[in-house]
Write a protein that holds these residues in place. Structure first.
Motif, PDB file in Angstrom:
ATOM      1  N   CYS A   1      34.498  42.427  38.280  1.00  0.00           N
ATOM      2  CA  CYS A   1      34.032  41.054  37.134  1.00  0.00           C
ATOM      3  C   CYS A   1      32.735  41.498  36.613  1.00  0.00           C
ATOM      4  CB  CYS A   1      34.845  40.422  37.722  1.00  0.00           C
ATOM      5  SG  CYS A   1      36.734  40.019  37.346  1.00  0.00           S
TER       6      CYS A   1
ATOM      7  N   THR B   1      38.907  41.633  31.261  1.00  0.00           N
ATOM      8  CA  THR B   1      39.055  41.618  32.207  1.00  0.00           C
ATOM      9  C   THR B   1      39.395  42.738  33.603  1.00  0.00           C
ATOM     10  OG1 THR B   1      41.259  40.730  32.787  1.00  0.00           O
ATOM     11  CG2 THR B   1      39.099  39.598  32.503  1.00  0.00           C
TER      12      THR B   1
ATOM     13  N   GLY C   1      34.068  36.280  33.532  1.00  0.00           N
ATOM     14  CA  GLY C   1      33.880  37.421  34.462  1.00  0.00           C
ATOM     15  C   GLY C   1      33.545  37.043  35.747  1.00  0.00           C
TER      16      GLY C   1
ATOM     17  N   THR D   1      34.986  34.125  37.432  1.00  0.00           N
ATOM     18  CA  THR D   1      36.207  34.267  38.137  1.00  0.00           C
ATOM     19  C   THR D   1      36.249  35.840  39.644  1.00  0.00           C
ATOM     20  OG1 THR D   1      37.579  35.389  35.939  1.00  0.00           O
ATOM     21  CG2 THR D   1      38.478  36.187  37.840  1.00  0.00           C
TER      22      THR D   1
END
Length: 656
Positions: A106, A119, A399, A402
């Protein structure tokens, strides 16, 4: 004046007629200017944006982008945590290795990635491939395999090998993806039913072992697993319901409720796993489910991958022994990762052109640096990319959220992961991969080009019944063979042009529908010879239409020379029409006496001039056959030994 001249001579150095500054000359007197020019051509603003895509969107980043990225990144984080744990189990690793693989990609893709929706992290296909090649070696094998995959992907991107991916067609990829999805779903029957299976590789072996041990099914696990699957499938559709979509007339409370329902839908994996874990935790004193067990807490150490890894038997293997153990996996895993990532990037590029080489570079860095935090091989995830896109991500910065969510989970929540029921993880994986079976592609392929069904089913069956890595190679081989067969046996139309009152000339046109290169030389010679003898009775001129010839190689030039000589031996005229300048030059380099017509309008004059020189030999009493098309599927019905009419030899003068 003299001193001035000396100073001018010292400030310039003449090399082979070029005058250069001292600054561009090295200590050995060799010019450095070519190196400087090369560096200037490489380190340009255009190349900087191409190799570091973050530089193209970061200057325009604003609060709107930030809010969209944070919401999408948080949603994807809720998805990747349970998936990462589940995919680690598929790869034969401890659950924490799935989370180790979920955050570094990420952060790296933020800098090098060219598609905002993609992703990077653990996927079902990478997990099953990792288990295939490193399952017998343990986690250190998986980490070193991640490092080598990153190196190969990075090198492939730097030398611009992205075009090679185009040789694996969509039907082959669809067949591979469908077989991989079924194989992965089959591997989860053990966790879903709570049965004890011996180590089984592949679809058939897993099914056989499952049937043998189906009597050991635990009703608690299968009940929980089926309930989880039903809830997951319902929640997957929930976000598409009309009552969930916000409207302008909704009050603030209703909008908040719909937003919560949307987040529950896209984060359904986390919701189901959390609820199942809470139930398991409440029943921990009399645990009815098969649970994940203790998960190693904390973040992984940042360290180089083990180049002398320890296998499952606690034996230390050298790097060469590791490569020997893994075998073709060193090549197959990065290849599959590249194919999967570029396919996903293309699907979510919104019509923009994808730089395959740049995606290779990004994926290479993700795996290379990921191996320093004990990651297994990773690539783009289709399901999480779809969630990312649906959640309204604006840039690759989504990302970051995440990755941070995964890091926080590793730091503070690993103690709760031990209560996750394996049946719930199996349900998450099965509900994720069943939609990867591309059965809907069969009818479109059949309608567009039925021949493409062959590589699709060959790839699908080979991957399903043999091995995934071999199946995709077999499918690609069959697809390339079909492509080469079309080149070696091009569709060719043979049509007679009858006399009319204006030209009083008749001839046979041979029109290949593709280029002329060495695989098709013998076939093309046979077709032109047949047109001259069977259709042209050995004396009617034959015209070879070269409009589809983009170029010819040495073998094709030799074939043209053989055709010209064969026609000259039986005093039959052969004309090449619509010849490009490059093909004309190649022809004349091999054959001096060749007749060329610029186009069909120039044919009558050329044919009349040669006809007059030969004494009207092109006029025959035998009837000309009716127009017919001859293709690669034609049956050779005529006698190839038909004796042509003979005429005195005449030198054919090249047409300038």
């Amino acid at each position: 004046m003299v001193a001035s001249n000396l100073n001018q001579k010292e400030s310039h150095v003449a090399v082979e007629g070029f005058e250069m500054d001292d600054s561009s000359v090295g200590s050995n007197g060799v010019s450095c200017r070519p190196i400087q020019n090369y560096c200037r051509s490489i380190f340009t603003k255009k190349n900087l944006k191409r190799r570091l895509p973050i530089t193209s969107w970061l200057p325009n980043y604003n609060l709107d982008c930030f809010s969209g990225d944070m919401v999408a990144g948080f949603t994807v984080g809720l998805t990747v945590i349970p998936q990462g744990i589940a995919y680690a189990v598929v790869a034969g690793l401890a659950p924490n290795y799935g989370l180790y693989s979920a955050f570094m990609g990420c952060f790296i893709y933020l800098i090098f990635g060219s598609v905002k929706d993609v992703t990077i992290g653990p996927t079902a296909i990478m997990a099953i491939m990792t288990h295939e090649y490193s399952g017998h070696g343990g986690p250190e094998y998986a980490v070193l395999l991640c490092f080598l995959s990153g190196v190969l992907e990075l090198v492939a991107g730097l030398v611009n090998l992205g075009f090679l991916v185009n040789f694996i067609s969509k039907p082959v990829i669809s067949g591979f993806t469908s077989a991989a999805a079924i194989t992965i779903a089959t591997s989860q029957l053990k966790g879903l039913f709570g049965v004890s299976l011996k180590r089984a590789e592949g679809f058939l072996n897993t099914i056989i072992e499952f049937i043998k041990n189906i009597a050991t099914t635990r009703w608690e696990d299968i009940t929980l697993g089926l309930i989880c699957m039903i809830v997951l499938l319902f929640m997957r559709k929930m976000k598409d319901l009309r009552c969930i979509k916000p409207t302008e007339t909704d009050s603030i409370g209703v909008r908040i409720g719909k937003k919560i329902a949307f987040f529950c839908s896209v984060g359904r994996n986390a919701v189901v796993v959390i609820i199942a874990s809470v139930i398991s935790f409440c029943l921990r004193n009399n645990q009815p489910f098969t649970i994940t067990g203790e998960v190693e807490p904390g973040l992984p150490d940042f360290k180089p991958p083990p180049f002398n890894p320890t296998n499952a038997d606690n034996e230390t293997r050298t790097f060469n022994e590791f490569v020997s153990d893994v075998g073709s996996g060193v090549i197959i895993i990065p290849l599959i990762a590249i194919i999967e990532n570029i396919a996903i990037a293309s699907a979510f590029s919104h019509g923009k052109t994808i730089d395959a080489s740049q995606e290779m570079i990004a994926l290479g860095f993700c795996n290379l640096l990921g191996s320093f935090v004990s990651s297994m091989p990773v690539t783009g995830s289709f399901s999480r990319t779809a969630v990312n896109s649906t959640s309204g991500v604006k840039t690759s910065a989504g990302g970051v959220m995440t990755g941070l969510l995964v890091v926080l989970a590793l730091a503070f929540l690993t103690s709760f992961f031990q209560y996750i029921p394996k049946a719930s993880l199996a349900a998450v994986i099965i509900c994720a991969v069943i939609f990867m079976v591309e059965y809907e592609a069969i009818l479109p392929i059949w309608r567009i080009r039925r021949l493409d069904e062959i590589p699709f089913f060959v790839s699908f069956l080979s991957c399903l019944l043999w091995k995934l890595e071999y199946g995709i190679l077999v499918g690609a081989g069959v697809n390339i063979a079909l492509l080469l067969f079309g080149i070696a046996r091009p569709e060719t139309a043979i049509s007679p042009v009858l006399k009319d009152e204006h030209t009083n000339i008749e001839y046979i046109i041979v029109s290949p529908k593709s280029g002329f290169f060495f695989p098709s030389v013998d076939y093309m010679q046979s077709k032109v010879s047949k047109a001259g003898i069977v259709n042209g009775y050995g004396n009617i001129p034959v015209v070879l239409d070269c409009q589809h010839f983009t170029g010819i190689d040495y073998s094709a030039a030799k074939g043209i020379k053989a055709m010209v000589n064969a026609f000259a031996d039986r005093n039959q005229m052969l004309v090449f029409m619509n010849v490009s300048p490059g093909v004309r030059d190649s022809m004349k380099a091999m054959v001096k006496d060749v007749t060329i017509a610029e186009n069909q309008n120039a044919l009558p004059n050329i044919l009349k001039s040669v006809d007059a020189a030969w004494g009207g030999i092109s006029t025959v009493s035998a009837p000309v056959s009716r127009p017919r098309s001859s293709s690669m599927h034609d049956q050779e019905g005529s006698d190839p030994l038909l004796e042509p009419q003979r005429h005195p030899a005449v030198q054919i003068v090249p047409k300038e």
